[in-house]
Design a protein around this motif. Structure first.
Motif, mmCIF file in Angstrom:
data_model
loop_
_atom_site.group_PDB
_atom_site.id
_atom_site.type_symbol
_atom_site.label_atom_id
_atom_site.label_comp_id
_atom_site.label_asym_id
_atom_site.label_seq_id
_atom_site.Cartn_x
_atom_site.Cartn_y
_atom_site.Cartn_z
ATOM 1 N N GLY A 134 2.658 -8.324 10.955
ATOM 2 C CA GLY A 134 3.334 -8.003 9.712
ATOM 3 C C GLY A 134 2.834 -8.701 8.476
ATOM 4 O O GLY A 134 1.916 -9.509 8.499
ATOM 5 N N PRO A 135 3.451 -8.327 7.376
ATOM 6 C CA PRO A 135 3.126 -8.921 6.082
ATOM 7 C C PRO A 135 3.503 -10.396 6.015
ATOM 8 O O PRO A 135 4.312 -10.890 6.794
ATOM 9 N N ASP A 136 2.933 -11.089 5.036
ATOM 10 C CA ASP A 136 3.291 -12.487 4.810
ATOM 11 C C ASP A 136 4.709 -12.603 4.261
ATOM 12 O O ASP A 136 5.362 -13.629 4.432
ATOM 13 N N ALA A 137 5.158 -11.561 3.571
ATOM 14 C CA ALA A 137 6.511 -11.537 3.019
ATOM 15 C C ALA A 137 6.850 -10.085 2.742
ATOM 16 O O ALA A 137 5.959 -9.283 2.461
ATOM 17 N N TRP A 138 8.096 -9.738 2.839
ATOM 18 C CA TRP A 138 8.482 -8.369 2.486
ATOM 19 C C TRP A 138 9.931 -8.314 2.046
ATOM 20 O O TRP A 138 10.729 -9.173 2.381
ATOM 21 N N GLU A 139 10.221 -7.285 1.265
ATOM 22 C CA GLU A 139 11.572 -7.068 0.754
ATOM 23 C C GLU A 139 11.889 -5.587 0.838
ATOM 24 O O GLU A 139 10.993 -4.751 0.906
ATOM 25 N N LEU A 140 13.174 -5.318 0.777
ATOM 26 C CA LEU A 140 13.647 -3.942 0.803
ATOM 27 C C LEU A 140 14.309 -3.653 -0.540
ATOM 28 O O LEU A 140 15.173 -4.417 -0.973
ATOM 29 N N LEU A 141 13.854 -2.594 -1.205
ATOM 30 C CA LEU A 141 14.359 -2.261 -2.535
ATOM 31 C C LEU A 141 14.884 -0.834 -2.526
ATOM 32 O O LEU A 141 14.490 -0.016 -1.691
ATOM 33 N N THR A 142 15.713 -0.551 -3.500
ATOM 34 C CA THR A 142 16.087 0.844 -3.716
ATOM 35 C C THR A 142 16.034 1.141 -5.209
ATOM 36 O O THR A 142 16.199 0.243 -6.028
ATOM 37 N N CYS A 143 15.717 2.368 -5.542
ATOM 38 C CA CYS A 143 15.779 2.759 -6.949
ATOM 39 C C CYS A 143 16.103 4.243 -7.046
ATOM 40 O O CYS A 143 15.815 5.027 -6.141
ATOM 41 N N THR A 144 16.745 4.561 -8.135
ATOM 42 C CA THR A 144 16.977 5.971 -8.455
ATOM 43 C C THR A 144 15.955 6.327 -9.518
ATOM 44 O O THR A 144 15.875 5.664 -10.551
ATOM 45 N N ASP A 145 15.139 7.331 -9.256
ATOM 46 C CA ASP A 145 13.999 7.565 -10.138
ATOM 47 C C ASP A 145 14.306 8.575 -11.243
ATOM 48 O O ASP A 145 15.442 9.044 -11.398
ATOM 49 N N GLU A 146 13.263 8.877 -12.042
ATOM 50 C CA GLU A 146 13.345 9.760 -13.194
ATOM 51 C C GLU A 146 14.057 11.075 -12.867
ATOM 52 O O GLU A 146 14.793 11.628 -13.691
#
Lengths: 348, 348
Positions: B65-77
């Motif tokens: 795996g990656p050295d670090a990771w995060e989970l994000l969410t966004c509502t787009d255009e």
């Protein structure tokens, strides 16, 4: 710049190694962020095209130009003649400007793949300098990227043992440079006619330009090059092309330098080739008789003639990051890395 | 690694400058060749999809795996909800292996754009570290790439003046980082449905992730963030989106971190955006009232609360080389850089 990496992977150099022959390697007067070798070419149809003259004319007129450039020709796998401008930059922004604003760059960008009766291709090789290794058999000559102002040749002792090329990559101190993808020939030829295609190679694909210069060779040395060393070189290259699947050869072009004014061939050649990994190239060098013959012959002649050796050999090798992509406009499907590229895209 | 460049371009720092507020910047314990931020996302249809759960499950299971990771969410255009795994690597070969062999990477590679009922996209940001600059308002927290083992925060005084961000890029000492191509919106929306597309941005495109963390804020500070600073931030971002043509905005997503276990939103957000050039971003920062208001407010609160300031801001900015390309699978045509990308390609 050469990074002062904290080595996590042992050097290949054997304890107490002393090279049999002196060698020189490229360095830079000032730190460099990205080095660029750019191959822009026209692929001529068998019945010829006037476009070749325009290409040559534009190549000469390139403004905001490269740090160094050469004109090459090669006859490719399909028998097509290619004219190639290879250009070098130590400044990646100057390179990007040149692609956009030079006459040659604009000519290339404007090609309509559906309308042209010739092919064109463009392979940009751009890496941080820790993913570059070079070597030359003589210090007084500069080659390839080494022709750029700000580049210089330094004596090296990282040569003459298996693994020396790897050791010359600064990044090899911390990265085994393994390929991420297997080397697999595409099951069907790419549909490349009348189209502008991008082809992507995998992370850690290797690009080599390996050169031979015998312009000042006369008498015995000329005779030896033409009748002994060159045939051995060609046998090695033929092996790498004929066994592309097992040797990891993605593409291999044997090019001849052209005089920029007269357009006559010079006594200078280079092999421009792509391999699936550094390990593939090392495997050939270590195990195959065609390489052993080239190497033994070159070393023997070097020892025989010493400083008077007038045949010069050199190479530059780049290990590409993941995003390297090459472009082919109305080329035949055997061009460049098309037969092996893991990803092919149609430019819209 | 930070290159010891021989400066050919003057620093922007005013003579005798002393920053109003202390700041910290990312460094590495050992030299690094290429740093990687990888955004891999699923774009959900308005009527939902079970695939979101699979995506989240695979993101958690990524091997090698990656050295670090995060989970994000966004509502787009376009109003679509996106779930994003952002991952960081100091080793580009480990990143390439992960794309090929991790469960998430294999899921993504295997998506059939013609068959899926959702979208997916993949934006890899990979640069030599001299094309990275970072800043944080507090030393005890690490963010983004700074979460990778081997990264550390060092106190900097290259902050608090116009041009400081540029000065923090080591390569800015020798490269004005000008864009090679003009910023132009595509005349027609890209035909992106049911297709796997690559989109390329130009040389020296800028990618920023700019973060805000107010997890430990309470009382006045919480109130101030929610009612004062956040609205100012959002006004600035709205301006950059609404004036994308003149501000050089290629893409701008306002993302919220999700707790990896509960999938609940955290009090941590970041703006992930692409700009046509560093100069565009500087122009906004220097001239527009929306930036002046954010900046003045943040500095005022920093001075008011000192070390007790519990709202932390940070950013990481990458200046991309020419070959950076992003991928969109069955996404709507407003996704990512698609509306502005100079080059769009269909993956075959």
């Amino acid at each position: 710049m050469t990074a002062p990496y904290v080595r996590t992977i042992p050097e290949r150099r054997p304890e107490g190694h002393v090279p049999k022959a002196p060698r020189w390697s490229l360095a830079f007067e000032a730190p460099v962020s990205l080095v660029t070798a750019d191959y822009l070419a026209i692929q001529l149809p068998t019945d010829g095209t006037d476009e070749a003259e325009l290409f040559l004319e534009l190549a000469r007129q390139s403004s905001d130009g490269p740090d160094a450039w050469e004109l090459l020709t090669c006859t490719d796998e399909a028998g097509a003649v290619n004219l190639v401008q290879v250009s070098y930059w130590l400044d990646p922004s100057a390179h990007a400007r040149w692609l956009r604003s030079s006459k040659l760059g604009r000519w290339y960008a404007g090609l309509n793949p559906a309308a042209i009766t010739f092919g064109a291709w463009h392979e940009t090789v751009q890496v941080p300098p820790d993913r570059l290794e070079t070597i030359a058999s003589k210090p007084g000559h500069v080659f390839g990227l080494g022709r750029a102002p700000g580049a210089l040749m330094r004596h090296t002792t990282t040569n003459g043992y298996y693994g020396a090329a790897r050791d010359r990559f600064p990044v090899s101190a911390v990265d085994p440079l393994e390929p991420a993808e297997p080397h697999v020939r595409r099951t069907r030829p790419v549909n490349s006619a009348k189209r502008r295609l991008r082809a992507e190679c995998g992370h850690n694909t290797v690009v080599i330009r390996s050169g031979q210069l015998w312009e000042s060779a006369t008498g015995d040395q000329l005779d030896d090059y033409v009748n002994e060393l060159q045939p051995k070189l060609l046998a090695g290259m033929r092996h790498l092309v004929d066994h592309a699947d097992s040797e990891g050869t993605l593409s291999l072009r044997i090019t001849t330098n052209l005089d920029k004014e007269t357009l006559q061939p010079r006594r200078e050649t280079s092999v421009y080739a792509h391999f699936a990994s550094l390990e593939h190239l090392e495997h050939w060098a270590k195990t195959h008789q065609t390489h052993a013959r080239i190497y033994a012959h070159a070393i023997r002649k070097q020892q025989e003639y010493g400083d008077d050796r007038s045949v010069v050999t050199w190479h530059e090798v780049f290990v590409l990051p993941r995003t390297a992509a090459f472009e082919y406009v109305n080329c035949h499907p055997g061009t460049g890395i098309l037969p092996f590229a893991p990803t092919v895209m149609g430019v819209e």
